[in-house]
Design an enzyme around this catalytic site. Structure first.
Site, short mmCIF file in Angstrom:
data_model
loop_
_atom_site.label_atom_id
_atom_site.label_comp_id
_atom_site.label_asym_id
_atom_site.label_seq_id
_atom_site.Cartn_x
_atom_site.Cartn_y
_atom_site.Cartn_z
N GLY A 15 0.94 -1.11 0.03
CA GLY A 15 0.22 -0.11 0.02
C GLY A 15 0.74 1.20 0.01
O GLY A 15 2.17 1.15 0.03
N HIS A 16 0.18 2.18 0.05
CA HIS A 16 0.73 3.73 -0.07
C HIS A 16 1.51 4.10 1.32
O HIS A 16 1.15 3.70 2.29
CB HIS A 16 -0.36 4.70 -0.35
CG HIS A 16 -0.85 4.80 -1.86
ND1 HIS A 16 -1.85 3.81 -2.21
CD2 HIS A 16 -0.45 5.32 -2.77
CE1 HIS A 16 -2.09 3.96 -3.34
NE2 HIS A 16 -1.30 4.77 -3.80
N HIS A 17 2.71 4.34 1.29
CA HIS A 17 3.60 5.01 1.97
C HIS A 17 3.95 3.72 2.91
O HIS A 17 4.03 2.53 2.59
CB HIS A 17 3.28 6.02 2.84
CG HIS A 17 4.21 6.93 3.35
ND1 HIS A 17 5.02 6.76 4.48
CD2 HIS A 17 4.99 8.09 2.84
CE1 HIS A 17 5.98 7.80 4.76
NE2 HIS A 17 5.91 8.43 3.62
N ASP A 61 -4.08 -1.79 -0.68
CA ASP A 61 -4.62 -0.68 0.19
C ASP A 61 -6.11 -0.19 -0.59
O ASP A 61 -6.92 0.07 0.01
CB ASP A 61 -3.94 0.27 0.76
CG ASP A 61 -3.18 1.11 -0.41
OD1 ASP A 61 -2.89 0.69 -1.57
OD2 ASP A 61 -2.78 2.32 0.09
#
Length: 143
Positions: free
Chosen positions: A10-12, A68
């Site tokens: 997922g992001h970050h 995500d």
């Protein structure tokens, strides 16, 4: 049944944080592999990270990727590997309840069974307080 390989992507730092949260509640989970996606990275860097993880996991086990966000870069990287038959399936919509379910069921189900189970129960993962209170009120009035 062998436990499944579970890749969280997922992001970050969401995948790392999700694994940490699962372990805070569930205890140590094996075969959970979080992958970060940082702002300066693109689809190719993320695909490379996925491929690197796939080189380290037990190839005899099925691999489920939990992303995500549907159609975001992490999902698209995983979908590419799914289409190449490198992962067994990809689920979008990572949440703590979903990851807890996966952690508790990954040793008893194959990927197809687990995905079916998650889809059948996904409505129970999201609750709205006003609706819960109304349901409780309705139940009291029925007596």
């Amino acid at each position: 049944m062998n436990a499944l390989n579970i890749i969280l992507i997922g992001h970050h730092q969401i995948a790392v944080s999700m694994k940490n949260a699962v372990e805070m509640i569930f205890g140590k989970v094996d075969e959970f592999y979080p992958i970060t996606f940082l702002p300066q990275e693109g689809l190719q860097e993320l695909t490379n990270k996925l491929e690197k993880i796939l080189q380290t996991v037990d190839e005899k086990k099925e691999t489920l990727v939990i992303a995500d966000l549907f159609s975001g870069t992490p999902y698209n990287a995983a979908a590419t590997l799914y289409l190449q038959h490198r992962v067994t399936d990809v689920v979008a919509g990572m949440s703590l309840p979903l990851c807890l379910e996966v952690a508790s069921q990954k040793k008893t189900m194959n990927v197809a069974e687990l995905v079916h189970y998650l889809l059948a129960n996904c409505e129970s993962y999201t609750k709205v307080l006003s609706n819960v209170l109304q349901e409780q009120q309705d139940e009291r009035e029925d007596f």
